[in-house]
Design a protein around this motif. Sequence first.
Motif, PDB file in Angstrom:
ATOM      1  N   ALA A   1       0.827  -1.207   0.000  1.00  0.00           N
ATOM      2  CA  ALA A   1       0.000   0.000   0.000  1.00  0.00           C
ATOM      3  C   ALA A   1       0.858   1.252   0.000  1.00  0.00           C
ATOM      4  O   ALA A   1       1.955   1.268   0.575  1.00  0.00           O
ATOM      5  CB  ALA A   1      -0.928  -0.004   1.211  1.00  0.00           C
ATOM      6  N   VAL A   2       0.349   2.302  -0.633  1.00  0.00           N
ATOM      7  CA  VAL A   2       1.114   3.551  -0.701  1.00  0.00           C
ATOM      8  C   VAL A   2       1.122   4.279   0.641  1.00  0.00           C
ATOM      9  O   VAL A   2       1.904   5.201   0.847  1.00  0.00           O
ATOM     10  CB  VAL A   2       0.570   4.477  -1.803  1.00  0.00           C
ATOM     11  N   ASN A   3       0.249   3.885   1.542  1.00  0.00           N
ATOM     12  CA  ASN A   3       0.267   4.411   2.912  1.00  0.00           C
ATOM     13  C   ASN A   3       0.498   3.234   3.864  1.00  0.00           C
ATOM     14  O   ASN A   3      -0.391   2.815   4.595  1.00  0.00           O
ATOM     15  CB  ASN A   3      -1.041   5.123   3.250  1.00  0.00           C
TER      16      ASN A   3
ATOM     17  N   VAL B   1       2.924   9.955   1.523  1.00  0.00           N
ATOM     18  CA  VAL B   1       2.324   8.828   0.814  1.00  0.00           C
ATOM     19  C   VAL B   1       3.277   8.410  -0.305  1.00  0.00           C
ATOM     20  O   VAL B   1       3.813   9.248  -1.035  1.00  0.00           O
ATOM     21  CB  VAL B   1       0.947   9.225   0.236  1.00  0.00           C
ATOM     22  N   LEU B   2       3.506   7.121  -0.435  1.00  0.00           N
ATOM     23  CA  LEU B   2       4.426   6.632  -1.452  1.00  0.00           C
ATOM     24  C   LEU B   2       3.781   6.688  -2.836  1.00  0.00           C
ATOM     25  O   LEU B   2       2.555   6.730  -2.969  1.00  0.00           O
ATOM     26  CB  LEU B   2       4.842   5.193  -1.125  1.00  0.00           C
ATOM     27  N   THR B   3       4.611   6.675  -3.857  1.00  0.00           N
ATOM     28  CA  THR B   3       4.140   6.718  -5.245  1.00  0.00           C
ATOM     29  C   THR B   3       3.668   5.336  -5.677  1.00  0.00           C
ATOM     30  O   THR B   3       4.269   4.316  -5.332  1.00  0.00           O
ATOM     31  CB  THR B   3       5.268   7.202  -6.172  1.00  0.00           C
ATOM     32  N   THR B   4       2.599   5.294  -6.444  1.00  0.00           N
ATOM     33  CA  THR B   4       2.056   4.008  -6.907  1.00  0.00           C
ATOM     34  C   THR B   4       3.008   3.314  -7.879  1.00  0.00           C
ATOM     35  O   THR B   4       3.773   3.946  -8.599  1.00  0.00           O
ATOM     36  CB  THR B   4       0.700   4.209  -7.599  1.00  0.00           C
TER      37      THR B   4
ATOM     38  N   THR C   1      -2.613   0.960  -7.109  1.00  0.00           N
ATOM     39  CA  THR C   1      -3.812   1.678  -6.671  1.00  0.00           C
ATOM     40  C   THR C   1      -3.446   2.725  -5.629  1.00  0.00           C
ATOM     41  O   THR C   1      -2.758   2.418  -4.658  1.00  0.00           O
ATOM     42  CB  THR C   1      -4.850   0.716  -6.073  1.00  0.00           C
ATOM     43  N   GLY C   2      -3.902   3.955  -5.831  1.00  0.00           N
ATOM     44  CA  GLY C   2      -3.658   5.014  -4.850  1.00  0.00           C
ATOM     45  C   GLY C   2      -4.569   4.869  -3.653  1.00  0.00           C
ATOM     46  O   GLY C   2      -5.440   3.984  -3.593  1.00  0.00           O
ATOM     47  N   ASP C   3      -4.397   5.752  -2.690  1.00  0.00           N
ATOM     48  CA  ASP C   3      -5.194   5.713  -1.463  1.00  0.00           C
ATOM     49  C   ASP C   3      -6.465   6.530  -1.660  1.00  0.00           C
ATOM     50  O   ASP C   3      -6.431   7.758  -1.692  1.00  0.00           O
ATOM     51  CB  ASP C   3      -4.375   6.278  -0.303  1.00  0.00           C
ATOM     52  N   THR C   4      -7.587   5.846  -1.792  1.00  0.00           N
ATOM     53  CA  THR C   4      -8.882   6.526  -1.920  1.00  0.00           C
ATOM     54  C   THR C   4      -9.823   6.151  -0.782  1.00  0.00           C
ATOM     55  O   THR C   4     -10.967   6.594  -0.747  1.00  0.00           O
ATOM     56  CB  THR C   4      -9.547   6.156  -3.260  1.00  0.00           C
ATOM     57  N   GLN C   5      -9.338   5.328   0.141  1.00  0.00           N
ATOM     58  CA  GLN C   5     -10.169   4.849   1.247  1.00  0.00           C
ATOM     59  C   GLN C   5     -10.089   5.818   2.418  1.00  0.00           C
ATOM     60  O   GLN C   5      -8.994   6.153   2.887  1.00  0.00           O
ATOM     61  CB  GLN C   5      -9.705   3.461   1.694  1.00  0.00           C
ATOM     62  N   ALA C   6     -11.238   6.289   2.887  1.00  0.00           N
ATOM     63  CA  ALA C   6     -11.261   7.189   4.043  1.00  0.00           C
ATOM     64  C   ALA C   6     -10.809   6.436   5.296  1.00  0.00           C
ATOM     65  O   ALA C   6     -11.119   5.252   5.463  1.00  0.00           O
ATOM     66  CB  ALA C   6     -12.666   7.739   4.252  1.00  0.00           C
ATOM     67  N   PRO C   7     -10.069   7.101   6.188  1.00  0.00           N
ATOM     68  CA  PRO C   7      -9.647   6.438   7.430  1.00  0.00           C
ATOM     69  C   PRO C   7     -10.840   6.196   8.344  1.00  0.00           C
ATOM     70  O   PRO C   7     -11.869   6.858   8.239  1.00  0.00           O
ATOM     71  CB  PRO C   7      -8.668   7.445   8.040  1.00  0.00           C
TER      72      PRO C   7
END
Length: 331
Positions: free
Chosen positions: A184-186, A237-240, A278-284
């Motif tokens: 994961a990028v995070n 956040v890391l790069t995809t 896949t980038g981070d699109t999920q809300a915490p």
Amino acid sequence: TQGGHVISFTTGGNFMGGGFDPNAQGSWTNFGSGEMKPPFVMGTAPNDGTTNVVPNTKVNISFSDPMDTSSVTTSGNIKLYRITVSNNVETATAVSVTTTMDTSQKIAILAPASSLSAGKYRAVVTGAVKSANGIFMGNPGSGQNTSSFESFRSHFDVGANISADTTRPTIKGTWPINNDTGIAVNPGALSIQFSEAMDPTSINSNTVTLKRGTTQITGNVSYDPMSYSASFAPNVVLTTNTNYTLTITGGATSSSATDIVGNPLASDYAVVFTTSSTGDTQAPKIMFANGDEYSVAITFSEPMNSAKITDSTNWAKSILYGEIQAKCGHN
């Protein structure tokens, strides 16, 4: 409320024996920083009760909070004794040590002036040691905030006929593992497991690095002396779909990660992994929360932006008499 959370609890008290008026804002002059819980010792390395410890060992003491460095390093505030028993009478003989702290100010390192002889030893933390916020381990109201009051003890035995430790530490494992993909990028904290107790001062941003190609990624490095593990938490956040290299520096240099007695890793240890496409699109999410007389703890599902909250609508209250609400999210 579409993701909003409210954590509520009630406080109250009679400060300094005087009346408590919740509306008398600005009239109090006897408050400190607000933190009154004393620090405590989380554990030691060698662990309490360890036997056959090598004679050239150092002692790591892990605290619950960042500590006041001068109170920790002042001679006599943290002590090491050699314990002998004759005719059921115990004798504690002081061992000459130099005490330093790591950069987190949460780990004290006791270095004996010379190799320890075989026998039982006791590490003592006294009430004169205090946190960076000025809270003593010993209760000042009872006269316990002195170097004569013992707040903590830990024991270990140095083995007979045990040679000095000259064995280099190794890395037993990491997360991610080498050539791992889909990270994961995070990712939160990247983990490193060492084979033995390490010198906390040698586990830092110079010896534990993360790079994208030749570009170094900023992050926070920490070490847990109880589990012999280190972590690197990226600040960004890391790069995809990108290769990253986690490196732990070794070799016979002054910038190597070393064990508790100073033996370095044999060579650099590198782990290459690839991030997810896949980038981070999920809300915490808030996983759970709890509070006591001293603090409120909120655990999130992923690393969060650590900037101070200044939104007075969603973080409406701080420390007030009566019901306190820590608000997260939006209504």
